[in-house]
Enzyme design. Sequence first.
Site, short mmCIF file in Angstrom:
data_model
loop_
_atom_site.label_atom_id
_atom_site.label_comp_id
_atom_site.label_asym_id
_atom_site.label_seq_id
_atom_site.Cartn_x
_atom_site.Cartn_y
_atom_site.Cartn_z
CE LYS B 87 8.52 -23.77 3.85
NZ LYS B 87 9.83 -24.51 4.03
N GLY B 270 9.50 -26.80 11.18
CA GLY B 270 8.15 -26.46 10.68
C GLY B 270 6.97 -26.45 11.41
#
Lengths: 203, 327
Positions: B87, B270
């Site tokens: 990310k 996640g």
Amino acid sequence: MVRIGLVMLQGARHVHATALKRAAEQAGVELELHELRTDADLFACQPEAIVLPGGETTTMRLTGGAEGSGLLPALFAWMRADPTLPVLGTCAGVILLADPQDGGEPLIHSSIDRNAYGRQQDSFQAELGISGVGDSNTFPGVFIRAPRFADISAKDKIVATHQEEVVGVRNGARLALTFHPELSDDPTFHRWLLEAALLRATA
Amino acid sequence: MALDLATMRHGTTLLKRGFAKMQEGGVIMDVVTPEQAQVAEDAGATAVMALERVPADIRADGGVARMSHPQLIRGIIETTSIPVMAKARIGHSGEARVLEALGVDMIDESEVLTPADPFYHIPKDEFSIPFVCGCTSLGEAVRRIQEGAAMIRTKGEAGTGNVVSAVQHARLVDEEIRFLQTCDSAAHETAIAAIVDGYRGLEQKSVLGVKLQQTPFGTIEQCEAGVREVVEEVRTLGRLPVVTFSAGGIATPADAALLMQHGLDGIFVGSGIFKSEDPTTTAKAIVLATHHFSDPDKVVEASEMMAKPMSGLELEDLDVRYEDRGS
């Protein structure tokens, strides 16, 4: 009419379906496309040709293995039972054909290494030389985290090369390509599969 | 064998979107250590997202959340044979360049991290590797694709174990696609204008009456032309022109099956895996349910495998809503 079994375990399956439909239209062939997820799907469909798409083999072996849906062992046995059955394996599909890991014979003779060009930033497009499939001798190659043949067996016929390197082989009616013909706009290989299946049905 | 690189093209849109297509039908799992990456791979994940902290911990810790340490990402790249994503903050091209140089396979320009640019995302066409971006609506998805995203995911509300936002985003995108396919040309023009307005945030902050000339993605006219092109593709296809995953709040096999039934191409999980009681089994169960989403018996089997899932949060109780970041 041609009955094609498309292996739906994981990966770029829908682009293969689109490519097959386009090839069928071009060749004037009526296409019956069956999605294969389980061994039962295979036996119900009795495909006249099979497509093994690209994706992650680690996932496919789990979802389709003996402990999973049972599709892969059934499919490999189905292919071994009839070497004239046309098969198109791309990218991860080649790895499954070269190394089925079900205790049986490999479906092609050459051996293969996974992710052998490197990472996604090493993925590439390049013009390939092809022979024995379709009328052209070139093809737009698309390689995505592609495997590489480690060793080319003399028993396999070479159908595609990139520079000096072999990127596609054929063992009888089984075609194994380390690139993605379903991502190019060129239907040569999908057309070959349909026509080979038709020819076999009428033989 | 030495390759002549001059005749090979890298980093094209086809290669970027093609990479995302290889993920179809898959589960992409957040991992914070090489050991977790191995668990994910062994459970059948199609890729891992390398992070320092899963979203639930980022939420609990508060403060500014940034790109993970390169050492951690490198460790995970060296361990696993499946693709590794990481990310970057929204609009933070600097972090994205680091991730590109590290050799990650895809960058998630993610609202879970603290945004670096309140007005613009990263110009993703300038990079050689593909990006995935979040969306809450069709307009956001179209803008991200116009900017070069090769894959879209619903934002959902990460780190909550609550799928309500992920479902809302999937439904809204679907409904807005149908609207664009059936609306008259006046409504179509209004929709295009609304989507392009998403690029005018900076202009709206100025008290000098500045008219926006340039964005990181070209002039505002070029952005509009790009938006029109993507909208045309959406109308023709009846779906987004790139692979579209669900993300944000998925915690159980049934959650994964639900989002797949909404027509998504795959699932990001996640916190749901490594915040559950038995991560190895949770990972396997979610892969099984994602693969057999349309077979209730298989989803039962997957659900039965589960120990306790992660505990969930009500959205009303949250201090920060990640889904509001970066529209």
